[in-house]
Design an enzyme around this catalytic site. Structure first.
Site, short mmCIF file in Angstrom:
data_model
loop_
_atom_site.label_atom_id
_atom_site.label_comp_id
_atom_site.label_asym_id
_atom_site.label_seq_id
_atom_site.Cartn_x
_atom_site.Cartn_y
_atom_site.Cartn_z
N LYS A 13 48.88 53.61 20.80
CA LYS A 13 49.21 53.94 22.41
C LYS A 13 48.86 55.19 22.77
O LYS A 13 47.87 55.35 23.89
CB LYS A 13 50.77 53.79 22.73
CG LYS A 13 51.43 52.54 22.31
CD LYS A 13 52.82 52.58 22.97
CE LYS A 13 53.64 53.54 22.20
NZ LYS A 13 54.04 53.05 20.74
N ARG A 88 61.14 52.11 27.55
CA ARG A 88 61.35 51.44 26.02
C ARG A 88 62.79 50.94 25.95
O ARG A 88 63.06 50.06 24.96
CB ARG A 88 61.60 52.71 24.96
CG ARG A 88 60.17 53.01 24.44
CD ARG A 88 60.38 54.09 23.61
NE ARG A 88 59.36 54.33 22.37
CZ ARG A 88 58.47 55.04 22.18
NH1 ARG A 88 58.27 55.92 23.12
NH2 ARG A 88 57.73 54.85 21.15
N ARG A 127 49.14 58.87 8.94
CA ARG A 127 49.40 60.25 9.57
C ARG A 127 50.19 61.04 9.13
O ARG A 127 50.04 62.21 9.25
CB ARG A 127 50.04 59.72 11.12
CG ARG A 127 49.86 60.73 12.10
CD ARG A 127 50.21 60.34 13.57
NE ARG A 127 51.81 59.70 13.59
CZ ARG A 127 51.90 59.20 14.66
NH1 ARG A 127 51.34 59.27 15.90
NH2 ARG A 127 53.05 58.55 14.69
N ARG A 133 54.27 64.66 10.43
CA ARG A 133 55.22 64.37 11.46
C ARG A 133 56.47 63.79 10.78
O ARG A 133 56.63 63.06 9.89
CB ARG A 133 54.67 63.29 12.51
CG ARG A 133 54.77 63.91 13.97
CD ARG A 133 54.13 62.83 14.85
NE ARG A 133 55.07 61.67 15.35
CZ ARG A 133 54.72 60.85 16.18
NH1 ARG A 133 53.54 61.04 16.84
NH2 ARG A 133 55.62 59.99 16.61
N ARG A 144 62.04 52.73 13.35
CA ARG A 144 61.60 52.96 14.37
C ARG A 144 61.08 51.49 14.76
O ARG A 144 61.10 50.98 15.89
CB ARG A 144 60.38 53.99 14.47
CG ARG A 144 60.90 55.40 14.36
CD ARG A 144 59.67 56.26 14.01
NE ARG A 144 58.51 56.29 14.80
CZ ARG A 144 57.43 56.74 14.77
NH1 ARG A 144 57.26 57.30 13.43
NH2 ARG A 144 56.44 56.58 15.47
P1 B4P Z 1 49.96 55.90 18.04
O1 B4P Z 1 50.40 54.49 18.18
O2 B4P Z 1 48.98 56.42 19.17
O3 B4P Z 1 51.37 56.54 18.10
P2 B4P Z 1 52.16 57.18 19.14
O4 B4P Z 1 51.44 57.34 20.46
O5 B4P Z 1 52.59 58.55 18.48
O6 B4P Z 1 53.46 56.30 19.15
P3 B4P Z 1 54.83 56.18 18.55
O7 B4P Z 1 55.35 55.14 19.24
O8 B4P Z 1 54.52 56.39 17.07
O9 B4P Z 1 55.39 57.70 18.97
P4 B4P Z 1 55.89 58.43 20.46
O10 B4P Z 1 55.30 59.88 20.54
O11 B4P Z 1 55.63 57.46 21.61
O12 B4P Z 1 48.99 56.02 16.77
C1 B4P Z 1 49.58 56.23 15.58
C2 B4P Z 1 48.53 56.52 14.57
O13 B4P Z 1 47.60 55.42 14.34
C3 B4P Z 1 47.89 57.90 14.92
O14 B4P Z 1 47.79 58.69 13.71
C4 B4P Z 1 46.37 57.58 15.33
O15 B4P Z 1 45.28 58.35 14.93
C5 B4P Z 1 46.25 56.03 14.40
N1 B4P Z 1 45.21 55.01 15.04
C6 B4P Z 1 45.24 54.82 16.78
N2 B4P Z 1 44.39 54.02 16.78
C7 B4P Z 1 44.04 53.51 15.46
C8 B4P Z 1 42.96 52.47 15.05
N3 B4P Z 1 42.40 51.78 16.03
N4 B4P Z 1 42.44 52.56 13.81
C9 B4P Z 1 43.32 53.05 12.98
N5 B4P Z 1 44.16 54.11 13.22
C10 B4P Z 1 44.51 54.50 14.46
O16 B4P Z 1 57.62 58.49 20.27
C11 B4P Z 1 58.06 59.36 19.13
C12 B4P Z 1 59.45 59.11 19.35
O17 B4P Z 1 59.81 59.99 20.71
C13 B4P Z 1 60.36 57.92 19.43
O18 B4P Z 1 60.50 57.31 17.88
C14 B4P Z 1 61.68 58.17 20.04
O19 B4P Z 1 62.55 58.84 19.27
C15 B4P Z 1 61.04 59.42 21.01
N6 B4P Z 1 60.84 58.77 22.43
C16 B4P Z 1 59.67 58.73 22.94
N7 B4P Z 1 59.75 57.94 24.17
C17 B4P Z 1 60.97 57.64 24.41
C18 B4P Z 1 61.77 56.90 25.41
N8 B4P Z 1 61.16 56.29 26.43
N9 B4P Z 1 63.14 56.62 25.30
C19 B4P Z 1 63.62 57.24 23.98
N10 B4P Z 1 63.09 58.11 23.18
C20 B4P Z 1 61.88 58.13 22.93
#
Ligand code: B4P
Length: 188
Positions: A13, A88, A127, A133, A144
């Site tokens: 994402k 979410r 990652r 992280r 998660r």
């Molecule tokens: P991503 O999936 O991009 O990870 P993210 O954006 O960090 O999403 P995530 O759900 O984990 O965390 P968020 O910050 O939203 O990528 C993951 C990895 O894959 C990266 O290392 C990337 O380089 C790699 N990658 C991507 N595309 C690839 C491909 N095509 N091939 C290979 N590798 C690839 O949320 C974190 C925390 O914040 C949540 O757990 C929660 O506690 C809190 N939070 C956030 N939003 C919230 C909400 N609305 N309500 C309540 N809590 C919330």
């Protein structure tokens, strides 16, 4: 354009949302990034958010909704926005609906990035090794994914029923996924 990005942790994402927002000329608003910035700065919001994030749980809706409500009033959101990781929960959907209604706006599209479970776990473990992280340890990743399945996956039906949901295959390389996304979101 007003876009919401959904998908399990590790679906890509954050990676894809940044590219797509630049393409659309709208701000990329990641609730996870805002929480992490607050944690890094040691703010009261960051201290509160960290204990939930480190446990793999969602930050309480009251905190998250107030933060997004404030962010969407900034001038840069006038032409639209790309929300990454929000809403979410059922309560967050209701809150976003209310925010949009009061501004006289509506969502254009909700994008779900679909990725197999083994692949997301592999990406997050990688990652963890690269970035350290605190919420990417194997136990927390498992939690998660459970929280996503329980609280967020049902929202996909809500948006599908509204005719807003578009599914994009998130498997494969970053550039391949971006091409698929641009084909459905920008051309549409
Ligand atoms: P991503 O999936 O991009 O990870 P993210 O954006 O960090 O999403 P995530 O759900 O984990 O965390 P968020 O910050 O939203 O990528 C993951 C990895 O894959 C990266 O290392 C990337 O380089 C790699 N990658 C991507 N595309 C690839 C491909 N095509 N091939 C290979 N590798 C690839 O949320 C974190 C925390 O914040 C949540 O757990 C929660 O506690 C809190 N939070 C956030 N939003 C919230 C909400 N609305 N309500 C309540 N809590 C919330």
């Amino acid at each position: 354009m007003r876009v919401v990005f959904m998908g399990p942790p590790g679906a890509g994402k954050g990676t894809q949302a940044a590219l797509l927002a630049a393409e659309l000329g709208v701000p990329h608003i990641s609730t996870g990034d805002i929480f992490r910035a607050n944690v890094a700065e040691g703010t009261a919001l960051g201290k509160e958010a960290q204990r939930y994030m480190d446990a793999g749980e969602y930050v309480p809706d009251t905190v998250t909704n107030a933060m997004v409500r404030d962010r969407l009033t900034h001038d840069d959101c006038r032409p639209g926005f790309l929300l990454d990781g929000y809403p979410r929960t059922v309560e967050q959907v209701a809150e976003l609906d209310a925010m949009l209604r009061s501004a006289g706006h509506a969502l254009d599209v909700v994008v779900e990035l679909t990725v197999e479970i083994d692949e997301v776990v592999g990406r997050l473990v990688k990652r963890a090794a690269e970035q350290g992280r605190t919420d990417d340890s194997e136990d927390v990743i498992r939690r998660r994914l459970e929280v996503y399945a329980e609280q967020t996956a049902p929202l996909l039906t809500t948006y599908s029923d509204r005719g807003l949901l578009v599914q994009v295959d998130g498997m494969g390389g970053v550039e391949d996924v971006t091409s698929r996304l641009l084909a459905v979101v920008v051309v549409d």
